[in-house]
Design an enzyme around this catalytic site. Sequence first.
Site, short mmCIF file in Angstrom:
data_model
loop_
_atom_site.label_atom_id
_atom_site.label_comp_id
_atom_site.label_asym_id
_atom_site.label_seq_id
_atom_site.Cartn_x
_atom_site.Cartn_y
_atom_site.Cartn_z
N LYS A 79 17.66 -1.81 -82.79
CA LYS A 79 17.59 -0.74 -83.79
C LYS A 79 17.80 -1.33 -85.18
O LYS A 79 18.72 -2.14 -85.38
CB LYS A 79 18.68 0.30 -83.48
CG LYS A 79 18.66 1.53 -84.39
CD LYS A 79 19.75 2.52 -83.96
CE LYS A 79 19.74 3.79 -84.78
NZ LYS A 79 20.81 4.72 -84.38
N SER A 154 19.36 9.44 -83.27
CA SER A 154 18.66 8.66 -84.28
C SER A 154 18.00 7.40 -83.72
O SER A 154 17.09 6.87 -84.35
CB SER A 154 19.63 8.25 -85.38
OG SER A 154 20.63 7.38 -84.87
N SER A 178 23.39 9.60 -80.67
CA SER A 178 22.16 8.92 -81.06
C SER A 178 21.61 7.92 -80.04
O SER A 178 20.50 7.43 -80.20
CB SER A 178 22.34 8.19 -82.39
OG SER A 178 22.33 9.13 -83.44
#
Lengths: 471, 485
Positions: A79, A154, A178
């Site tokens: 990420k 997210s 997330s």
Amino acid sequence: MSSAKLPYSSLRDKKRLIFEGSLDLAQNVDFFLDKIASHKHLNAFIAVSSDCQNQANLIQEKIKNGNAGKLAGAVIAIKDVLSIKNINLTCASKILGDFIPLYTATAVQKLIDEDAIIIGKTNCDEFAMGSSNENSAFGSVLNPLNTEFVPGGSSGGSAAAVAAGLCDVSLGTDTGGSIRQPAAFCGIYGLKPTYSAVSRYGLTAFASSFDSIGPFATNLQDLFDVFDIIKGEDKKDSTSTSNTPVSNEINTKKIKIGIPADIISNDIQPEIRESFENFVLKLEKNGVEIVKISLPNFKYAIAAYYVLTTAEASSNLSRFDGARYGFRSKEVENLSDMFVKSRSEGFGAEVKRRIMLGTYVLSSGYYDAYYTKAQKIRRLIQQDFMNCFKEVDFILTPTTPTTAFKIGEKTENPVEMYLSDIFTTPQNLAGLPALSFPTGADQNNLPIGLQLTSNHFEESKIHNFLNSLTI
Amino acid sequence: MTGILTKYDVVIGLEVHAQLSTNTKIFCGCSAASGSEPNSNICPVCLGHPGTLPVLNKKALEYAVLMGIATQSTINQYSTFARKNYFYPDLPKGYQISQFDLPVCENGFLEISSGHGETKTVRIKRIHLEEDAGKSIHDRGNSTLIDVNRCGVPLIEIVTEPDFSSAFEATDYLMKIRQIVRYLGICDGNMEEGSLRCDANVSLKIKGEERLGTKTELKNMNSFKNVEKAINYEIERQFEILEEGGSISQQTLLWNPDKNEAYPMRSKEDSHDYRYFPDPDLIPVTISNEMLSEIRSMLPELPGAKIKKFTEIYLLPEYDSSVLTQEREIAEFFEEVCKQTLAFKEVSNWMMTEVLKILNEKKITISEFNITPQNFAGLINEIKSGSISGKIAKDVFADMLETGKDAASIIDSKNLKQISDPALIEPVVKSLFDANKQKVNELLEGKEKIFGFFVGQVMKSTSGKANPALVNELIKKELENRKNE
């Protein structure tokens, strides 16, 4: 080639095949790179590595020589809120500009040290703020199972990449769901570890006392093989700990699972409710005792969560001011103007909303009414959990109240968007580990995920328990 | 000033920042040294790069606790760090890590002088740890340059209650704080270079009234002299405004040492709301009993105790005591010398004149001084035993300073030993009297001045080595002999 199925079912299997000579790692990396290219429309990646093939050849040699690391051959996506030396860090924001980190995050370095191959940086909500991956300066990520739907957020890019088979496993971050929510939306496994179990050094902070780094995988074994590498105390993170005992084999007949009956209310999508109830039946058939529990302060979790995380975020994001690195507004008149314009133009709407919220709750005159009160709720929620864990081994809930929603469906209503985190924020408030696993699909064939929460540092107990279920 | 004091009470509180002389910064491993090439002592942590985290330097904590112990403060064995949020280019994270509601030390005190031989106890509200910000350099053309080297250098902030009632008291306190941090070895105390900084809150209160007046904050006073001048300037300024019926506005004033005036920096109305909150990146600081007693055992004897010892044990006058205890190393040198001689006052005299003069002239510290305490004691003992005269001693001292040799060997090799045997001096006196009959008569007639002539002559013919007291005695004796002839 991109439609071909992978010839292995786990990372351990993959390493064996490479050792035996029946899988070529460089070809495998090519396969992923081709697939990333053919799935560009998913927008899962912000950047793809250019030297994976070289690494693949080196690591393949090591595997054959028997001196390779524990994750040798694993192709992993990261990420893009995690720092990797010499690779542009964006946090899916415009404000970082062409910022190049000088160091690598501890969790990522641990993967590299075990001979994993980092294939790229994945898209996400800007600074990990969002539940749909629609808040990215690089555009929305699409759900690989149905591209009209969001992948969750997210860590949407990391989840989509694993679900679409663009890499073996990935790292995401979880501040209020997330990792777990996108895992549920994309039909894969996602683990949010105990707060402090994985070093945060190199993770661009959203809310420092909530943020956790964790893995996504298509199976439990891979999920925990990655977790076992990234966990552990780090001298660079004073809040990190080494307290992760490994649990023994589980006798399911001695396990008690708590179900917060009052929370599994009518607001939940009927198919999720059904899936949940079916799983409870399955547990009972395995001899697990189901206990109704009460978490009386759960209803305040979302409110407390948004007060505390935005407060921390407002301070954490102050460093992005256009003065030293990253984006700076072109036409500025003076210092204050530089700060205001750089931040106004550089941050997206959701990030600005949260900075303003957080600035407000920390302001003198409001601090006690919001921040102090939210801290009290945080302690009460922790207490609720601790009371439950005196009685039960795990708590079972759905991961999300609904399956993936359509792109654009909730962007106009932030509060409704926030409410999709209803089952996932309490664990971050209490610092507890929780795992989302896939259990089925709704009528649109969108995945359903359920969540098991355990006491602190009992990740491996969750693992062993899920492994021990036989029916 | 006396006009002011009949009507108003002056109320002053001080905030002193001391840069701790640790090797590394407070939250990262970078060097904390000053004077390096700009932006050379930096890393991702003190640059505040995304994802970096602070890790507390234990030494900085130890130093803060030492200061707490030295000022009789309560040491909080549980304290926390907080973030002070404000935007400035030389503050890379957009917040300063400091301590807010739970500082490491609280409720200390320090005895200071109020002048005229009176003392006063000043309350220290708190001592907390924090990181320094960087430096903005504005005087290089159109752009402002940032030097990040100072970012993360450890500071303690020592905050007093508003207990001072004159600039004299405030300055004396500051000098005492400087002396203590230097004794503790936790800060070099250099005000000009900013390693010791002082802000003063000043207000005037009408005598007899409970309510305090509006205060102003003075900054940028980079010497003791400027602290005194600035506070006195501000007292007079406030007095003039109040006397003309005006009111004081709460503001921060920057002292301009060149113009001897203070200018407003910013008014409190539009000042920052710092939005303090606990720093989630740092776990609470706990100090175990073991650690606390370990730090206690590191505490050196402090100036107050030293002065007491110097007057009561070494029996020095108060003036000598305060001069010799000004610096810890000087005081320790004195004590080391006094382990090997009992002529304490003689040592004090020599140190206050000759030694301090040399240190001053050569701009060196006592640790760089070429004479060891042992050799210095040797010199004093040679004087006391009558082996050399005070005058010869100065030559021996100069020689010791140059060569680093001990007094005895210099006296020996240069044959400087004082002549104290009357049998060796008597013939010299006698022949001198015989050769100068006229002068002897004048002396007998009462011309006292002539006496010195004879002393000088004896010293000259013994190359200065004759014991002066003995010479005096023998001249008097010979004079008596002649009188009776």
